[in-house]
Design an enzyme around this catalytic site. Sequence first.
Site, short mmCIF file in Angstrom:
data_model
loop_
_atom_site.label_atom_id
_atom_site.label_comp_id
_atom_site.label_asym_id
_atom_site.label_seq_id
_atom_site.Cartn_x
_atom_site.Cartn_y
_atom_site.Cartn_z
N TYR A 17 0.86 -1.19 0.00
CA TYR A 17 0.00 0.00 0.00
C TYR A 17 0.88 1.23 0.00
CZ TYR A 17 -3.74 3.21 1.60
OH TYR A 17 -4.65 4.24 1.72
N LYS A 43 -1.72 -1.49 -3.95
CA LYS A 43 -2.68 -0.39 -4.00
C LYS A 43 -1.88 0.88 -4.20
CE LYS A 43 -6.12 2.27 -1.44
NZ LYS A 43 -6.85 2.49 -0.16
#
Length: 308
Positions: free
Chosen positions: A139, A167
């Site tokens: 992330y 992400k």
Amino acid sequence: MALTSKTTRGLYTATTSPFTAEGKLNKAAISTQIEAQLAAGISGIVVAGGTGEASALSFSERVEVLATTVEAARGRMPVVAGVTSPGLADAISLGRACLDAGADGLMVITPFGTNPTQNGIRDYYKAVADGVGQPVMLYDIPYLTLVTTRPETVRKIVDDGSIFAMKASNPDQVLFTELVDLVAADIALMSGDEDLFAVEVALGAVGGVLASTNVLPGTWGEIFETARSGNLLLAQQQFARIRDFIVSAFAEPNPGPIKAAQALAGFDAGPVRIPNRPASAALVEKMRMQLVDLLAHEKSLAARHERP
């Protein structure tokens, strides 16, 4: 079953953590939340991330939110646990606990607070993956962590076998195109930015992890399918319909506005916890007006989806 680069696809909602009026976890509301996401065609769930107020949850509450969501999903969609603690020992401990509680994967934020080097970030993901026994979702959100994971570093982390997905929440589109070139063939590249979602899908993202799908899941599904089909112009036009609401939804720190918008849409996610603050009255009123037509469109999409 553990998620892989091939099985991670579509829209994942970064869910809010429902609380009672007294500020306790509202486990009953989680089931309602998950059923609504399933009905709208959402592919997966990410719990106890930033939108889920992870920093305001205790260790045991994070695991409890994850376990309750897994129970509600009943294997009908993958559930990913947010791991937002930058300390290595904490990340491994939480990751193991969530996997034991049924998580299909872990979304691990880049380490922050120590200004790590690129090699330090690579070492961190290798240590986390080794510690939990499987690859994780990287992330990258530099506007919060103040650390950017460079595309060439991501490539090295992929080669280490440390991640299965990423992400990407970085508005730098030059970096995103480099990511597509370097790693999109080997991991599931997920957009984490509402404003850039359609463009990033057109460039090579296989889905996204978004917060506003808590409120407009059907509309985002429509945008995703259009962008995935190659019609970026139409996808951008579909996004333009909701752009003003998206600006409002992030005009104040997340998830205060998202929880307020959920309430306007008929789902009571309860209050936020300190240090988060509820959305201001003026912002709530603005979103109320913006959502009138948008929620009507959601209903029309749902009705179309239900037709035999």
